[in-house]
Design an enzyme around this catalytic site. Structure first.
Site, PDB file in Angstrom:
ATOM      1  N   CYS A  25     -16.004   2.439   5.895  1.00 55.29           N
ATOM      2  CA  CYS A  25     -15.476   3.718   5.404  1.00 55.29           C
ATOM      3  C   CYS A  25     -15.767   4.855   6.381  1.00 55.29           C
ATOM      4  CB  CYS A  25     -16.068   4.027   4.033  1.00 55.29           C
ATOM      5  SG  CYS A  25     -15.637   5.666   3.448  1.00 55.29           S
ATOM      6  N   CYS A  54     -11.823   4.848   5.928  1.00 54.99           N
ATOM      7  CA  CYS A  54     -11.398   6.027   5.144  1.00 54.99           C
ATOM      8  C   CYS A  54     -11.568   7.358   5.877  1.00 54.99           C
ATOM      9  CB  CYS A  54     -12.196   6.129   3.849  1.00 54.99           C
ATOM     10  SG  CYS A  54     -12.589   4.564   3.080  1.00 54.99           S
ATOM     11  N   LYS A 110      -9.722   7.701   9.313  1.00 58.33           N
ATOM     12  CA  LYS A 110      -8.295   7.610   8.954  1.00 58.33           C
ATOM     13  C   LYS A 110      -7.805   8.922   8.357  1.00 58.33           C
ATOM     14  CE  LYS A 110      -7.111   6.939   5.140  1.00 58.33           C
ATOM     15  NZ  LYS A 110      -7.153   5.686   4.414  1.00 58.33           N
ATOM     16  N   TYR A 127     -26.368   9.468   6.675  1.00 54.68           N
ATOM     17  CA  TYR A 127     -26.736   8.213   6.005  1.00 54.68           C
ATOM     18  C   TYR A 127     -28.181   7.837   6.316  1.00 54.68           C
ATOM     19  CZ  TYR A 127     -22.413   6.746   3.761  1.00 54.68           C
ATOM     20  OH  TYR A 127     -21.342   6.645   2.895  1.00 54.68           O
ATOM     21  N   ALA A 176     -28.778  -9.577   9.966  1.00 57.65           N
ATOM     22  CA  ALA A 176     -29.618 -10.347   9.039  1.00 57.65           C
ATOM     23  C   ALA A 176     -28.969 -11.682   8.701  1.00 57.65           C
ATOM     24  CB  ALA A 176     -29.822  -9.545   7.760  1.00 57.65           C
ATOM     25  N   TYR A 181      -1.660  -0.870   2.598  1.00 59.75           N
ATOM     26  CA  TYR A 181      -2.208   0.466   2.803  1.00 59.75           C
ATOM     27  C   TYR A 181      -2.293   0.822   4.295  1.00 59.75           C
ATOM     28  CZ  TYR A 181      -4.587   0.584  -1.851  1.00 59.75           C
ATOM     29  OH  TYR A 181      -4.906   0.604  -3.168  1.00 59.75           O
ATOM     30  N   GLU A 235      -0.201   3.662   6.313  1.00 59.43           N
ATOM     31  CA  GLU A 235      -0.928   4.861   6.735  1.00 59.43           C
ATOM     32  C   GLU A 235      -0.845   5.058   8.251  1.00 59.43           C
ATOM     33  OE1 GLU A 235      -4.130   5.130   3.061  1.00 59.43           O
ATOM     34  OE2 GLU A 235      -4.812   4.278   4.940  1.00 59.43           O
ATOM     35  N   HIS A 250       1.257  26.851 -13.917  1.00 66.45           N
ATOM     36  CA  HIS A 250       2.539  27.182 -13.296  1.00 66.45           C
ATOM     37  C   HIS A 250       2.365  28.215 -12.185  1.00 66.45           C
ATOM     38  CE1 HIS A 250       6.860  27.354 -13.174  1.00 66.45           C
ATOM     39  NE2 HIS A 250       6.802  28.667 -13.153  1.00 66.45           N
ATOM     40  N   GLU A 282       2.117  20.115 -12.843  1.00 66.43           N
ATOM     41  CA  GLU A 282       2.492  20.452 -14.226  1.00 66.43           C
ATOM     42  C   GLU A 282       3.612  19.546 -14.736  1.00 66.43           C
ATOM     43  OE1 GLU A 282       4.463  24.261 -14.940  1.00 66.43           O
ATOM     44  OE2 GLU A 282       4.966  24.388 -12.812  1.00 66.43           O
TER      45      GLU A 282
HETATM   46  P1  NDP Z   1      -3.227  -5.297   2.327  1.00 68.69           P
HETATM   47  O1  NDP Z   1      -3.757  -6.537   1.743  1.00 68.69           O
HETATM   48  O2  NDP Z   1      -3.093  -4.079   1.503  1.00 68.69           O
HETATM   49  O3  NDP Z   1      -1.796  -5.586   2.977  1.00 68.69           O
HETATM   50  C1  NDP Z   1      -1.611  -6.609   3.895  1.00 68.69           C
HETATM   51  C2  NDP Z   1      -0.164  -6.596   4.313  1.00 68.69           C
HETATM   52  O4  NDP Z   1       0.039  -7.501   5.379  1.00 68.69           O
HETATM   53  C3  NDP Z   1       0.773  -7.009   3.187  1.00 68.69           C
HETATM   54  O5  NDP Z   1       1.934  -6.234   3.287  1.00 68.69           O
HETATM   55  C4  NDP Z   1       1.060  -8.463   3.517  1.00 68.69           C
HETATM   56  O6  NDP Z   1       2.314  -8.878   3.082  1.00 68.69           O
HETATM   57  C5  NDP Z   1       1.049  -8.432   5.019  1.00 68.69           C
HETATM   58  N1  NDP Z   1       0.700  -9.711   5.623  1.00 68.69           N
HETATM   59  C6  NDP Z   1      -0.343 -10.515   5.317  1.00 68.69           C
HETATM   60  N2  NDP Z   1      -0.376 -11.581   6.128  1.00 68.69           N
HETATM   61  C7  NDP Z   1       0.679 -11.464   6.957  1.00 68.69           C
HETATM   62  C8  NDP Z   1       1.184 -12.258   8.008  1.00 68.69           C
HETATM   63  N3  NDP Z   1       0.597 -13.399   8.362  1.00 68.69           N
HETATM   64  N4  NDP Z   1       2.292 -11.836   8.655  1.00 68.69           N
HETATM   65  C9  NDP Z   1       2.903 -10.678   8.297  1.00 68.69           C
HETATM   66  N5  NDP Z   1       2.459  -9.892   7.323  1.00 68.69           N
HETATM   67  C10 NDP Z   1       1.356 -10.273   6.651  1.00 68.69           C
HETATM   68  O7  NDP Z   1      -4.140  -5.061   3.591  1.00 68.69           O
HETATM   69  P2  NDP Z   1      -4.424  -3.836   4.521  1.00 68.69           P
HETATM   70  O8  NDP Z   1      -4.784  -4.454   5.815  1.00 68.69           O
HETATM   71  O9  NDP Z   1      -3.333  -2.831   4.510  1.00 68.69           O
HETATM   72  O10 NDP Z   1      -5.689  -3.175   3.830  1.00 68.69           O
HETATM   73  C11 NDP Z   1      -6.812  -3.951   3.454  1.00 68.69           C
HETATM   74  C12 NDP Z   1      -7.466  -3.377   2.228  1.00 68.69           C
HETATM   75  O11 NDP Z   1      -8.164  -2.208   2.586  1.00 68.69           O
HETATM   76  C13 NDP Z   1      -6.486  -2.935   1.161  1.00 68.69           C
HETATM   77  O12 NDP Z   1      -6.151  -3.956   0.281  1.00 68.69           O
HETATM   78  C14 NDP Z   1      -7.232  -1.849   0.459  1.00 68.69           C
HETATM   79  O13 NDP Z   1      -7.978  -2.417  -0.574  1.00 68.69           O
HETATM   80  C15 NDP Z   1      -8.138  -1.281   1.527  1.00 68.69           C
HETATM   81  N6  NDP Z   1      -7.629   0.013   2.021  1.00 68.69           N
HETATM   82  C16 NDP Z   1      -7.524   1.063   1.165  1.00 68.69           C
HETATM   83  C17 NDP Z   1      -7.057   2.287   1.608  1.00 68.69           C
HETATM   84  C18 NDP Z   1      -6.940   3.430   0.671  1.00 68.69           C
HETATM   85  O14 NDP Z   1      -7.534   3.390  -0.400  1.00 68.69           O
HETATM   86  N7  NDP Z   1      -6.168   4.443   1.011  1.00 68.69           N
HETATM   87  C19 NDP Z   1      -6.668   2.482   2.991  1.00 68.69           C
HETATM   88  C20 NDP Z   1      -6.787   1.307   3.805  1.00 68.69           C
HETATM   89  C21 NDP Z   1      -7.261   0.139   3.318  1.00 68.69           C
HETATM   90  P3  NDP Z   1       2.606  -9.393   1.568  1.00 68.69           P
HETATM   91  O15 NDP Z   1       2.662  -8.178   0.710  1.00 68.69           O
HETATM   92  O16 NDP Z   1       3.907 -10.083   1.699  1.00 68.69           O
HETATM   93  O17 NDP Z   1       1.478 -10.311   1.217  1.00 68.69           O
END
Ligand code: NDP
Length: 451
Positions: A43, A48, A51, A100, A116, A179, A183, A437, A442
């Site tokens: 993070c 986070c 980013k 931290y 570890a 995500y 992003e 407003h 709203e």
């Molecule tokens: P996600 O799991 O959200 O998305 C992975 C994406 O990659 C999906 O669209 C998936 O497709 C695609 N994918 C997976 N494998 C392949 C492949 N072999 N070839 C092509 N496409 C593929 O992962 P992220 O990496 O975006 O993020 C990881 C996690 O980090 C998130 O799940 C979230 O929990 C956390 N995160 C949260 C954020 C926030 O709160 N704003 C910001 C960034 C990360 P398909 O849908 O078809 O499976």
């Protein structure tokens, strides 16, 4: 407890590990945390926080180019300096690393610098030292996943490297539809790069509400982002200082860099977990019960390494529950329902509760309230952007099951409404709430007719 060096030995000083460690110490436990990298975990260092700083940086271009003129401002040609931003960001991260360290120290938690490994259910080794402990907490997080079967995948970068590029690429290919992919697509576009985002399915952000997904795709296209669905690279080649991707339809794309954001995998290998009997799922996640306990009774795990809901605030919540359970005589189970989330795209997407399609599967009759409008702030500008707001309501109980938004400040707005959704409030209670407003928010308390 004195037969052990520590009551709790935490592996990993990310958001979840640090919160569990500090809280356990405040309850009187003797606690150590081992971390092999910088304090703060993904993070703070590679997720986070940096980013969101990039999101802020990249959002200024639209403000400067589309927004301010209509309000009477004239500004010169905007110029962006990637190095200056990177230096400022690194300074802020260094400051947070120090915060931290200070938090651990003031809580009386010992910070051990190093990797570890588990020796047995009550012993952890760091370098040449061994520590005995009543409980072990694995909070090691996750790392980016790269599909190794793609020829030339070594030419791709992940979000880890995207933060540390020596210069801003002019052309970027982003792979994935989650995500991180969405992003970074918006970040690079906002900073001035030409971006193509490729997603293998028919529409990105699988699992989010369909209207919100479609609306965001439309908004991103309006801004000039090249979104292409149903496409993935089958091969990547190096060309000069850049890359060429050969896609599944045999077309090719060239760019200065290709970013894979295809998910993350738990960091659980080479640390002795399986060797001492901790059950791991196929993807390496530590399998835990409702109280975050692994198959070895003295070993617990929280956060991304358990692959439940991989979000920082969830890891923190799991850490709070665990510290209370083990050291405060107050058993708590993490609650993973109605967790709000935001994708910090441009515009951002905020969500809490059920999507329309999830609600239709669980409830016989639901009502949908939906509104799409041009926000007041945009009226004097050349911006074509529209905001989407949506409520999913159970007709029988009148409970608002889901709330979704795509538009400016969606994360901030949905965080507020998440309290109401979590509390199980009804549509009538939304209607009885007076709006502020003029705001965009709203709209959530003034949607009268279901669609
Ligand atoms: P996600 O799991 O959200 O998305 C992975 C994406 O990659 C999906 O669209 C998936 O497709 C695609 N994918 C997976 N494998 C392949 C492949 N072999 N070839 C092509 N496409 C593929 O992962 P992220 O990496 O975006 O993020 C990881 C996690 O980090 C998130 O799940 C979230 O929990 C956390 N995160 C949260 C954020 C926030 O709160 N704003 C910001 C960034 C990360 P398909 O849908 O078809 O499976």
């Amino acid at each position: 407890m004195a037969e052990y060096d520590y009551d709790l030995f935490v592996i990993g000083a990310g958001s979840g590990g640090v919160r569990a460690a500090r809280l356990a110490a405040s309850f009187g436990a003797r606690v150590a945390v081992a971390e092999e990298r910088q304090l703060g975990g993904t993070c703070v260092n590679l997720g986070c926080i940096p980013k969101k700083l990039l999101v802020y940086a990249s959002s200024f271009r639209e403000e400067l180019e589309e927004m301010v003129e209509g309000y009477g401002w004239s500004v010169g040609e905007p110029r962006f300096d990637w190095r200056r931003l990177s230096e400022n960001r690194d300074r802020e991260i260094l400051r947070l690393n120090g915060v931290y360290a200070g938090l651990l120290e003031s809580a009386g938690v010992r910070h051990i610098d190093g990797r570890a490994t588990l020796v047995d259910p009550h012993t952890v080794a760091v370098g040449n030292e061994r520590f005995t402990t009543r409980y072990i907490l694995v909070a090691t997080g996750s790392r980016p996943f790269l599909p190794s079967e793609i020829a030339g995948i070594e030419h791709a970068i992940t979000s880890d490297e995207a933060f540390h590029l020596s210069e801003l690429p002019r052309r970027v290919i982003v792979i994935g539809g989650g995500y991180i992919a969405v992003e970074f697509t918006c970040i690079f576009h906002g900073l001035g790069a030409e971006v193509v985002q490729l997603y293998r399915g028919p529409l990105f952000l699988r699992g989010f509400d369909d209207d919100a997904r479609a609306h965001l795709a439309e908004e991103m296209c309006k801004r000039g982002i090249d979104l292409r669905f149903g496409l993935v690279p089958k091969r990547i080649e190096a060309v000069g200082r850049g890359v060429r991707a050969v896609l599944n339809d045999d077309s090719t794309l060239e760019a200065d860099c290709i970013l894979y954001a295809t998910g993350r995998v738990p960091k659980s290998s080479d640390m002795g977990l399986a060797e001492i009997g901790v059950n791991l799922a196929d993807n390496g996640a530590v399998v835990v019960d409702g109280q975050s306990r692994s198959s070895v009774p003295s070993v617990y795990a929280i956060g991304d390494v358990t692959d439940r809901k991989n979000l920082t605030p969830v890891a923190i919540h799991e850490g709070v529950c665990l510290a209370n359970t083990l050291f405060n005589d107050r058993p708590m189970r993490p609650d993973h329902s109605y967790v709000p989330a935001a994708v910090f795209s441009q515009p951002p997407l905020g969500t809490v509760g059920l999507t329309e399609s999830e609600a239709r599967q669980k409830h016989p009759e639901i009502d949908i309230y939906r509104s799409s409008f041009r926000a007041l702030k945009q009226t004097l500008t050349s911006s074509e952007g529209r905001t989407l707001m949506k409520l999913v309501v159970d007709r029988e109980s009148d409970r608002v099951l889901g709330l979704h938004m795509v538009g400016p400040e969606a994360g901030e707005i949905v965080q507020g409404f998440a309290v109401a959704i979590k509390a199980g409030l009804t549509k009538s209670q939304f209607d009885a709430t007076i709006g502020i407003h003029p705001t965009a928010a709203e709209e959530f308390v003034t949607m009268r007719e279901p669609v």
